[in-house]
Every structure is written in C-alpha cells, then in structure tokens.
Design an enzyme around this catalytic site. Structure first.
Site, PDB file in Angstrom:
ATOM      1  N   HIS A  43      38.135  54.204  38.924  1.00 40.08           N
ATOM      2  CA  HIS A  43      38.900  55.175  39.703  1.00 40.08           C
ATOM      3  C   HIS A  43      40.367  55.253  39.268  1.00 40.08           C
ATOM      4  O   HIS A  43      41.071  56.184  39.645  1.00 40.08           O
ATOM      5  CB  HIS A  43      38.809  54.859  41.202  1.00 40.08           C
ATOM      6  CG  HIS A  43      38.752  56.111  42.035  1.00 40.08           C
ATOM      7  ND1 HIS A  43      38.474  56.106  43.380  1.00 40.08           N
ATOM      8  CD2 HIS A  43      38.942  57.409  41.703  1.00 40.08           C
ATOM      9  CE1 HIS A  43      38.506  57.341  43.852  1.00 40.08           C
ATOM     10  NE2 HIS A  43      38.782  58.151  42.864  1.00 40.08           N
ATOM     11  N   ASP A  46      36.493  57.469  49.840  1.00 43.07           N
ATOM     12  CA  ASP A  46      36.560  56.109  49.289  1.00 43.07           C
ATOM     13  C   ASP A  46      36.526  55.092  50.437  1.00 43.07           C
ATOM     14  O   ASP A  46      36.987  55.385  51.541  1.00 43.07           O
ATOM     15  CB  ASP A  46      37.903  55.970  48.536  1.00 43.07           C
ATOM     16  CG  ASP A  46      37.891  54.916  47.443  1.00 43.07           C
ATOM     17  OD1 ASP A  46      38.503  55.158  46.374  1.00 43.07           O
ATOM     18  OD2 ASP A  46      37.270  53.842  47.649  1.00 43.07           O
ATOM     19  N   HIS A  89      38.262  52.581  50.034  1.00 41.10           N
ATOM     20  CA  HIS A  89      39.601  52.055  49.750  1.00 41.10           C
ATOM     21  C   HIS A  89      40.622  53.179  49.609  1.00 41.10           C
ATOM     22  O   HIS A  89      40.268  54.295  49.266  1.00 41.10           O
ATOM     23  CB  HIS A  89      39.572  51.251  48.441  1.00 41.10           C
ATOM     24  CG  HIS A  89      38.436  50.292  48.346  1.00 41.10           C
ATOM     25  ND1 HIS A  89      37.244  50.592  47.698  1.00 41.10           N
ATOM     26  CD2 HIS A  89      38.275  49.037  48.836  1.00 41.10           C
ATOM     27  CE1 HIS A  89      36.419  49.559  47.785  1.00 41.10           C
ATOM     28  NE2 HIS A  89      37.013  48.609  48.474  1.00 41.10           N
ATOM     29  N   ASP A  96      43.276  52.949  47.444  1.00 39.61           N
ATOM     30  CA  ASP A  96      43.710  52.996  46.038  1.00 39.61           C
ATOM     31  C   ASP A  96      45.181  53.377  45.921  1.00 39.61           C
ATOM     32  O   ASP A  96      45.556  54.107  44.999  1.00 39.61           O
ATOM     33  CB  ASP A  96      42.840  53.980  45.242  1.00 39.61           C
ATOM     34  CG  ASP A  96      41.377  53.547  45.199  1.00 39.61           C
ATOM     35  OD1 ASP A  96      40.576  54.252  44.539  1.00 39.61           O
ATOM     36  OD2 ASP A  96      41.039  52.536  45.820  1.00 39.61           O
ATOM     37  N   HIS A 149      42.677  50.237  39.351  1.00 39.11           N
ATOM     38  CA  HIS A 149      41.832  51.146  40.153  1.00 39.11           C
ATOM     39  C   HIS A 149      42.206  51.105  41.637  1.00 39.11           C
ATOM     40  O   HIS A 149      41.800  51.957  42.406  1.00 39.11           O
ATOM     41  CB  HIS A 149      40.343  50.879  39.957  1.00 39.11           C
ATOM     42  CG  HIS A 149      39.883  49.526  40.418  1.00 39.11           C
ATOM     43  ND1 HIS A 149      38.604  49.083  40.188  1.00 39.11           N
ATOM     44  CD2 HIS A 149      40.512  48.517  41.067  1.00 39.11           C
ATOM     45  CE1 HIS A 149      38.469  47.868  40.695  1.00 39.11           C
ATOM     46  NE2 HIS A 149      39.613  47.505  41.242  1.00 39.11           N
ATOM     47  N   ASP A 207      34.690  58.451  45.281  1.00 33.18           N
ATOM     48  CA  ASP A 207      34.361  57.092  44.839  1.00 33.18           C
ATOM     49  C   ASP A 207      33.048  56.739  45.525  1.00 33.18           C
ATOM     50  O   ASP A 207      32.965  56.723  46.749  1.00 33.18           O
ATOM     51  CB  ASP A 207      35.491  56.143  45.294  1.00 33.18           C
ATOM     52  CG  ASP A 207      35.284  54.708  44.841  1.00 33.18           C
ATOM     53  OD1 ASP A 207      36.307  54.014  44.637  1.00 33.18           O
ATOM     54  OD2 ASP A 207      34.136  54.277  44.691  1.00 33.18           O
ATOM     55  N   ASP A 262      31.705  54.160  46.188  1.00 29.33           N
ATOM     56  CA  ASP A 262      31.713  53.042  47.137  1.00 29.33           C
ATOM     57  C   ASP A 262      32.117  53.487  48.546  1.00 29.33           C
ATOM     58  O   ASP A 262      32.134  52.685  49.484  1.00 29.33           O
ATOM     59  CB  ASP A 262      32.551  51.845  46.640  1.00 29.33           C
ATOM     60  CG  ASP A 262      34.058  52.086  46.660  1.00 29.33           C
ATOM     61  OD1 ASP A 262      34.737  51.444  45.828  1.00 29.33           O
ATOM     62  OD2 ASP A 262      34.574  52.872  47.472  1.00 29.33           O
ATOM     63  N   GLU A 280      33.237  55.278  39.886  1.00 29.31           N
ATOM     64  CA  GLU A 280      32.832  53.904  40.203  1.00 29.31           C
ATOM     65  C   GLU A 280      31.319  53.683  40.202  1.00 29.31           C
ATOM     66  O   GLU A 280      30.827  52.769  40.848  1.00 29.31           O
ATOM     67  CB  GLU A 280      33.485  53.422  41.511  1.00 29.31           C
ATOM     68  CG  GLU A 280      34.998  53.320  41.435  1.00 29.31           C
ATOM     69  CD  GLU A 280      35.554  52.189  40.547  1.00 29.31           C
ATOM     70  OE1 GLU A 280      34.764  51.327  40.143  1.00 29.31           O
ATOM     71  OE2 GLU A 280      36.755  52.196  40.269  1.00 29.31           O
TER      72      GLU A 280
HETATM   73  C1  LIG Z   1      41.617  47.238  48.593  1.00 33.32           C
HETATM   74  N1  LIG Z   1      42.278  47.014  47.332  1.00 33.32           N
HETATM   75  C2  LIG Z   1      41.545  46.325  46.309  1.00 33.32           C
HETATM   76  C3  LIG Z   1      40.285  47.068  45.888  1.00 33.32           C
HETATM   77  C4  LIG Z   1      40.529  48.356  45.161  1.00 33.32           C
HETATM   78  C5  LIG Z   1      39.218  49.105  44.897  1.00 33.32           C
HETATM   79  C6  LIG Z   1      39.401  50.235  43.937  1.00 33.32           C
HETATM   80  B1  LIG Z   1      38.317  51.416  44.049  1.00 33.32           B
HETATM   81  O1  LIG Z   1      38.566  52.374  43.036  1.00 33.32           O
HETATM   82  O2  LIG Z   1      36.996  50.889  43.954  1.00 33.32           O
HETATM   83  O3  LIG Z   1      38.468  52.061  45.313  1.00 33.32           O
HETATM   84  C7  LIG Z   1      41.045  44.939  46.817  1.00 33.32           C
HETATM   85  C8  LIG Z   1      42.117  43.919  46.761  1.00 33.32           C
HETATM   86  N2  LIG Z   1      41.685  42.568  47.199  1.00 33.32           N
HETATM   87  C9  LIG Z   1      41.511  42.510  48.693  1.00 33.32           C
HETATM   88  C10 LIG Z   1      41.308  41.064  49.149  1.00 33.32           C
HETATM   89  C11 LIG Z   1      40.091  40.458  48.483  1.00 33.32           C
HETATM   90  C12 LIG Z   1      40.149  40.615  46.962  1.00 33.32           C
HETATM   91  C13 LIG Z   1      40.433  42.070  46.571  1.00 33.32           C
HETATM   92  C14 LIG Z   1      42.492  46.183  45.114  1.00 33.32           C
HETATM   93  O4  LIG Z   1      42.072  45.588  44.120  1.00 33.32           O
HETATM   94  O5  LIG Z   1      43.641  46.675  45.200  1.00 33.32           O
HETATM   95 MN   LIG Z   2      36.571  52.248  46.372  1.00 28.20          MN
HETATM   96 MN   LIG Z   3      36.863  50.130  39.300  1.00 26.45          MN
HETATM   97 MN   LIG Z   4      38.428  54.230  44.505  1.00 29.45          MN
END
Ligand SMILES: CN[C@](CCCC[B-](O)(O)O)(CCN1CCCCC1)C(=O)O
Ligand SMILES: [Mn+2]
Ligand SMILES: [Mn+2]
Ligand SMILES: [Mn+2]
Length: 301
Positions: free
Chosen positions: A96, A119, A121, A123, A136, A223, A225, A268
């Site tokens: 993403h 999503d 998330h 992002d 991402h 996304d 997910d 994703e």
């Molecule tokens: C929520 N933010 C996360 C996930 C981002 C997902 C990207 B997507 O494109 O798939 O939406 C998770 C950050 N951490 C949260 C605590 C546990 C470990 C991951 C990050 O890596 O910034």
């Molecule tokens: Mn996501």
């Molecule tokens: Mn990714």
């Molecule tokens: Mn995403």
C-alpha cells in the site's frame, strides 16, 4: 471506456516481488473486465527488480526508503499518464506504500479528486510516529505533507487536503495516527460505525463528507485487509473484525454508481503468506471487487 491495469508486484517489508498482482491477472481479470464492456490496456507488470538502489540503509526508522521512493515515483508517472489519457488506472498491489504513487498520479490529472481509503489501518504514520518503519503504514502522511520532510521523498507533492480524504473499515490505528487524525479533522468510519449505521449509510455519509455535491472525481484505494481475514486471508497485516464480502462489494458498487470513479487501487494481496486455498480465495475476492468497482453488479447506471 478504457481501463489501464497497472500491475505492481512490489512488497514491503521483506522487499521483493509480491506475486499478488500476477495472480490477479492470471485469474483472468483482463477478460473479466472486457466482458463488462471495458477496453483493457495491460502493458505487463512493472518490474521493480531493475529499480536497483546501490545501498538502501534505513533513514531513521524508515525501511527501504530509496527503493520505495523510486518505485512509487515511477508508479505516479504511469498512473498519471493513463489518467491524463482519460483511462481509468486499476493499480494492483502489492504494497500500500504504492498509493503514494497512484494518488499523486491521480491528483496530477484530477487536482480536485477526493480519496476514499478502505483499510483496517489509517496508513498515516509520519517518520516520527511510525513504530515499524514500514512505509506501507505511512503513504497518507506523505500525500498530506504531514511530519518532517524526508529528502528521499521530495518528489511527493502535498496535493491531498484532509477534507478530501475519508476512511472506511478502520480497526487498528497506532496512537500517533489517532492524534494525527484528530489534529487534522480527518473523517474516519471505523468498523464501529459500520456496525452502528450499516454500510449503506456509512458510504452515504462518507461521500457526503468528501464529495457533498458529487462534483469531485473519486480515487478509491482499497486495501484487502479492510475485509475480514475470513474473507481475504492472504494479506500482510490481517486484523479480525473486518468487512464482510458483501460490505466490501457494496462500497465498490456504490462508488461505481456515483459515476465519479477515476482511479482504483486493489492493494495488499500477498500470496506468499497462506496456503493455496486461502491464496485462491483472496485472489478471487480481489478480482470480484475490481469488477464491482467497474460496474459489474449494477443493472444500469
Ligand atoms: C497500524 N500501523 C502499522 C500497520 C500498517 C499496515 C499497512 B497497510 O497497508 O496494510 O494498511 C502497525 C504498526 N505496529 C502496531 C503494533 C504492533 C506491530 C505493528 C504500521 O506498521 O505502521
Ligand atoms: Mn491495511
Ligand atoms: Mn504491505
Ligand atoms: Mn493499507
């Protein structure tokens, strides 16, 4: 009407080729869209192996910054090019982080476009707030011009305005992201609102927020997910309690119904993470969502 499929088999973290886009095309997406009456341009998947950066050590916490920047800048040019020719870019990911490129490309061609981000998330982490360093989790902050500038990403113009962005499906937001959403008054419909109001009302409220007169072109960044892991299991950051198969499709159908869709990201899909049956299910759902966003379900518009 012409759809341009932009295959972006790019994965981050553990950078590499993400076969998701390749599986989606191999599942027959081109023919499926042709059957819907679309003229489909597919000039092959964009090979990112050749985007070689000598050394790409982290910058602060950011992982693979130079590679991600080069790849997303290339995607911005490709998507912007298709959009300027009046085609509808359908970008298949892949990570993403690529949305930094697709949405930059869309805004280049349609400066007044609004973004509907589906999503689990947000992002929207900045270089300061990210805990994973995975880009991402950050594309939206770059598009909005939030956080301290990262020189490697100086090509990203802060062309997106907070009032032109709305989220549906959120359920896993970092503390820093919560602050950013609040400080910037960004509208977000989490899964709580989906349960409370139902997907029909949520999509209507989301559109009323970013596109009150239905005057702005729409960039839909989906996304997979956002869907419940039982619906789309083969993805990098699955989170329980997601959208049903029908809720995901309803969003795509309702946005197609506006007649304002100018760009779609389907992101994703990562087949390296699950067994063959789960991969197949995720790919099938991905293709189905693209068809729904490009007009399949509707009898007429
Ligand atoms: C929520 N933010 C996360 C996930 C981002 C997902 C990207 B997507 O494109 O798939 O939406 C998770 C950050 N951490 C949260 C605590 C546990 C470990 C991951 C990050 O890596 O910034
Ligand atoms: Mn996501
Ligand atoms: Mn990714
Ligand atoms: Mn995403």
């Amino acid at each position: 009407k012409t759809a341009a499929i932009v295959g972006c088999p790019f994965r981050c973290p553990r950078v590499g080729v993400d076969q998701g886009p390749i599986h989606l095309v191999e599942a027959g997406l081109v023919d499926q869209l042709t059957e819907l009456g679309w003229k489909v341009n597919f000039d092959g998947h964009h090979q990112f192996e050749e985007v070689n950066v000598a050394a790409d050590p982290p910058i602060g916490k950011l992982k693979n910054p130079r590679l991600v920047s080069k790849v997303t800048e290339a995607v911005a040019k490709v998507v912007g090019g298709h959009a300027k020719k009046g085609e509808l870019p359908v970008t298949l990911g892949g990570d993403h982080s690529l949305a930094m490129g697709t949405i930059s490309g869309t805004l280049d061609a349609h400066p007044d476009a609004c973004v509907i981000w589906i999503d689990a998330h947000a992002d929207i982490n900045t270089a300061e707030t990210t805990d994973s360093g995975n880009i991402h989790g950050m594309p939206v902050s770059f598009l909005l011009g939030l956080g301290s500038p990262v020189p490697e990403f100086s090509w990203v113009k802060p062309a997106l305005k907070p009032e032109r962005l709305v989220y549906i499906g959120l359920r896993d937001i970092d503390a820093g992201e919560k602050r950013i959403l609040k400080e910037n008054n960004i509208k977000a419909f989490s899964m709580h609102e989906v349960d409370k109001y139902g997907i029909g009302r949520v999509v209507e409220m989301a559109l009323d927020h970013v596109n009150p007169k239905r005057a702005y072109p729409i960039h839909l960044s989906f996304d997979v997910d956002a869907l419940d892991p039982s619906v789309a299991p083969s993805t990098g950051t699955p989170v329980r309690g997601g959208l049903t198969f029908r809720e995901g499709h309803y969003i795509c159908e309702a946005i197609w119904e506006t007649g304002l869709l100018v760009a779609l990201d389907l992101m994703e899909v990562n087949p390296s993470l699950a067994d063959a049956a789960s991969v197949q299910q995720t790919v099938t759902v991905g293709c189905s969502l693209v068809r729904a966003a490009l007009g399949k379900q509707l009898v007429r518009r």
